[in-house]
Design a protein around this motif. Structure first.
Motif, mmCIF file in Angstrom:
data_model
loop_
_atom_site.group_PDB
_atom_site.id
_atom_site.type_symbol
_atom_site.label_atom_id
_atom_site.label_comp_id
_atom_site.label_asym_id
_atom_site.label_seq_id
_atom_site.Cartn_x
_atom_site.Cartn_y
_atom_site.Cartn_z
ATOM 1 N N GLN A 79 8.778 -16.026 -42.337
ATOM 2 C CA GLN A 79 7.976 -15.568 -43.454
ATOM 3 C C GLN A 79 8.139 -16.544 -44.613
ATOM 4 O O GLN A 79 9.242 -16.962 -44.937
ATOM 5 N N THR A 80 7.036 -16.920 -45.254
ATOM 6 C CA THR A 80 7.079 -17.774 -46.427
ATOM 7 C C THR A 80 7.164 -16.884 -47.651
ATOM 8 O O THR A 80 6.216 -16.173 -47.969
ATOM 9 N N SER A 81 8.306 -16.878 -48.296
ATOM 10 C CA SER A 81 8.474 -16.006 -49.456
ATOM 11 C C SER A 81 7.847 -16.654 -50.681
ATOM 12 O O SER A 81 7.789 -17.878 -50.809
ATOM 13 N N ILE A 82 7.373 -15.833 -51.577
ATOM 14 C CA ILE A 82 6.854 -16.329 -52.853
ATOM 15 C C ILE A 82 7.521 -15.512 -53.949
ATOM 16 O O ILE A 82 7.692 -14.303 -53.819
ATOM 17 N N GLY A 83 7.918 -16.171 -55.013
ATOM 18 C CA GLY A 83 8.728 -15.484 -56.003
ATOM 19 C C GLY A 83 8.142 -15.336 -57.390
ATOM 20 O O GLY A 83 8.574 -14.482 -58.174
ATOM 21 N N GLN A 84 7.148 -16.171 -57.737
ATOM 22 C CA GLN A 84 6.593 -16.088 -59.080
ATOM 23 C C GLN A 84 5.745 -14.829 -59.245
ATOM 24 O O GLN A 84 4.877 -14.544 -58.420
ATOM 25 N N PRO A 85 5.973 -14.063 -60.310
ATOM 26 C CA PRO A 85 5.223 -12.809 -60.503
ATOM 27 C C PRO A 85 3.708 -12.996 -60.509
ATOM 28 O O PRO A 85 2.979 -12.163 -59.954
ATOM 29 N N ASP A 86 3.223 -14.074 -61.127
ATOM 30 C CA ASP A 86 1.773 -14.260 -61.175
ATOM 31 C C ASP A 86 1.210 -14.585 -59.795
ATOM 32 O O ASP A 86 0.079 -14.189 -59.460
ATOM 33 N N GLN A 87 1.981 -15.243 -58.929
ATOM 34 C CA GLN A 87 1.539 -15.532 -57.562
ATOM 35 C C GLN A 87 1.532 -14.250 -56.727
ATOM 36 O O GLN A 87 0.590 -14.006 -55.958
ATOM 37 N N ILE A 88 2.564 -13.428 -56.884
ATOM 38 C CA ILE A 88 2.637 -12.169 -56.152
ATOM 39 C C ILE A 88 1.465 -11.266 -56.509
ATOM 40 O O ILE A 88 0.797 -10.699 -55.635
ATOM 41 N N GLN A 89 1.203 -11.127 -57.814
ATOM 42 C CA GLN A 89 0.108 -10.254 -58.247
ATOM 43 C C GLN A 89 -1.244 -10.805 -57.822
ATOM 44 O O GLN A 89 -2.165 -10.047 -57.483
ATOM 45 N N PHE A 90 -1.368 -12.112 -57.826
ATOM 46 C CA PHE A 90 -2.594 -12.762 -57.367
ATOM 47 C C PHE A 90 -2.878 -12.381 -55.916
ATOM 48 O O PHE A 90 -3.987 -11.986 -55.552
ATOM 49 N N HIS A 91 -1.850 -12.458 -55.083
ATOM 50 C CA HIS A 91 -1.984 -12.082 -53.670
ATOM 51 C C HIS A 91 -2.380 -10.616 -53.528
ATOM 52 O O HIS A 91 -3.278 -10.279 -52.747
ATOM 53 N N ARG A 92 -1.706 -9.756 -54.241
ATOM 54 C CA ARG A 92 -1.954 -8.323 -54.099
ATOM 55 C C ARG A 92 -3.385 -7.958 -54.509
ATOM 56 O O ARG A 92 -4.047 -7.163 -53.837
ATOM 57 N N ASN A 93 -3.836 -8.522 -55.598
ATOM 58 C CA ASN A 93 -5.200 -8.220 -56.049
ATOM 59 C C ASN A 93 -6.243 -8.729 -55.062
ATOM 60 O O ASN A 93 -7.230 -8.040 -54.769
ATOM 61 N N LYS A 131 2.263 -22.664 -61.944
ATOM 62 C CA LYS A 131 3.525 -23.395 -62.032
ATOM 63 C C LYS A 131 4.542 -22.774 -61.078
ATOM 64 O O LYS A 131 4.742 -21.555 -61.080
ATOM 65 N N ASP A 132 5.144 -23.624 -60.286
ATOM 66 C CA ASP A 132 6.209 -23.234 -59.359
ATOM 67 C C ASP A 132 5.783 -22.138 -58.380
ATOM 68 O O ASP A 132 6.561 -21.224 -58.076
ATOM 69 N N TRP A 133 4.571 -22.232 -57.871
ATOM 70 C CA TRP A 133 4.164 -21.362 -56.768
ATOM 71 C C TRP A 133 4.794 -21.903 -55.487
ATOM 72 O O TRP A 133 5.217 -23.066 -55.418
ATOM 73 N N GLU A 134 4.867 -21.045 -54.476
ATOM 74 C CA GLU A 134 5.539 -21.422 -53.241
ATOM 75 C C GLU A 134 4.620 -21.247 -52.034
ATOM 76 O O GLU A 134 3.728 -20.398 -52.037
ATOM 77 N N GLY A 135 4.860 -22.064 -51.025
ATOM 78 C CA GLY A 135 4.062 -21.984 -49.808
ATOM 79 C C GLY A 135 4.611 -22.920 -48.746
ATOM 80 O O GLY A 135 5.702 -23.482 -48.890
ATOM 81 N N LYS A 136 3.847 -23.090 -47.685
ATOM 82 C CA LYS A 136 4.241 -23.961 -46.572
ATOM 83 C C LYS A 136 3.149 -24.988 -46.327
ATOM 84 O O LYS A 136 1.967 -24.645 -46.269
ATOM 85 N N ILE A 137 3.543 -26.237 -46.183
ATOM 86 C CA ILE A 137 2.568 -27.298 -45.933
ATOM 87 C C ILE A 137 1.940 -27.107 -44.555
ATOM 88 O O ILE A 137 2.638 -27.060 -43.543
ATOM 89 N N TYR A 150 -5.269 -35.824 -48.154
ATOM 90 C CA TYR A 150 -5.705 -34.418 -48.106
ATOM 91 C C TYR A 150 -4.468 -33.572 -47.858
ATOM 92 O O TYR A 150 -3.723 -33.795 -46.897
ATOM 93 N N LEU A 151 -4.219 -32.596 -48.723
ATOM 94 C CA LEU A 151 -3.052 -31.730 -48.615
ATOM 95 C C LEU A 151 -3.487 -30.269 -48.610
ATOM 96 O O LEU A 151 -4.290 -29.847 -49.453
ATOM 97 N N SER A 152 -2.954 -29.501 -47.656
ATOM 98 C CA SER A 152 -3.262 -28.078 -47.541
ATOM 99 C C SER A 152 -1.961 -27.290 -47.456
ATOM 100 O O SER A 152 -1.092 -27.603 -46.640
ATOM 101 N N ILE A 153 -1.837 -26.270 -48.316
ATOM 102 C CA ILE A 153 -0.637 -25.436 -48.361
ATOM 103 C C ILE A 153 -1.041 -23.982 -48.145
ATOM 104 O O ILE A 153 -1.975 -23.485 -48.780
#
Length: 239
Positions: A79-93, A131-137, A150-153
């Motif tokens: 599982q790719t964890s993400i920790g920034q609150p704005d990234q988490i809320q973005f996903h949920r919405n 800023k400081d969002w997390e993911g997997k290349i 070309y970069l995709s995350i």
């Protein structure tokens, strides 16, 4: 064969969509034969169904093991964890909007959700900056000579995945300027990374007047349910 020997009775026996044909010159014998065939087929189907059912039911002694293995499979899935609150809320919405889109019963209702999606992503991020969002290349690919990358995350949270990426060719990227150029700081950071690495990244999404954020996807359904956002990466590092 004599005319009197030609069967006078024909029986069509329906069984699971198959018609079994039987001909007989003796009506009474033909009827009993037909009934016998039907009863035999029914008995076979009942026994077969029972055997199948019994095979699918785990024995009590090993039932707990099966459940535990199932849980272990889930926990072992990377599982790719993400920790920034704005990234988490973005996903949920966005996950809620995806569900709303899929449950909409008409094309007009789906398009209304699409407009809601575009409005949300446009307003959610001030200045389109993250800023400081997390993911997997997922993909790193260069053009001829490696002058542009070309970069995709991929970023996944609560079983909902979004893609954050540059355009994958210079023609599509003409206006956005998202591809990573040779000798830039991000290019140098990317040289030590590979596909599959978990990373922390920052950047600015490319705005779009209709979609809110520019995307690689061209279909309305894909834009809402599996978004591929275009970004200008500002930094990237291994997590």
């Amino acid at each position: 064969m004599n005319p009197e020997e030609i069967p006078k009775w024909k029986y069509f026996i329906p069984f699971y969509g198959i018609y079994i044909t039987y001909k007989s010159s003796e009506p009474s014998k033909g009827k009993w034969w037909a009934v016998s065939i039907i009863m035999t087929l029914i008995a076979i189907s009942v026994i077969g169904g029972r055997d199948k059912k019994e095979k699918n039911i785990p024995q009590s002694a090993g039932n707990n093991d099966i459940i535990e293995n199932s849980d272990a499979d889930k926990s072992s899935k990377p599982q790719t964890s993400i920790g920034q609150p704005d990234q988490i809320q973005f996903h949920r919405n966005l996950k809620e909007l995806k569900s709303k889109y899929n449950n909409a019963e008409t094309e007009m209702a789906k398009s209304a959700v699409y407009r809601e999606f575009a409005s949300f992503v446009r307003k959610y991020l001030p200045g389109m900056t993250i800023k400081d969002w997390e993911g997997k290349i997922d993909t790193i690919r260069t053009d001829e000579g490696g002058e542009k990358v070309y970069l995709s995350i991929e970023s996944e949270f609560e079983d909902f995945e979004i893609t954050v990426e540059t355009h994958n060719n210079s023609l599509s990227d003409y206006s956005a300027g998202s591809m990573i150029k040779l000798n830039t700081p991000v290019y140098k950071q990317l040289e030590s990374l590979k596909e599959g690495d978990n990373v922390v990244f920052s950047g600015r999404f490319v705005s779009d007047s209709k979609r809110g954020i520019e995307q690689s996807s061209i279909l309305e359904s894909s834009i809402v349910t599996s978004p591929e956002f275009i970004i200008r990466f500002g930094s990237i590092a291994k997590k």
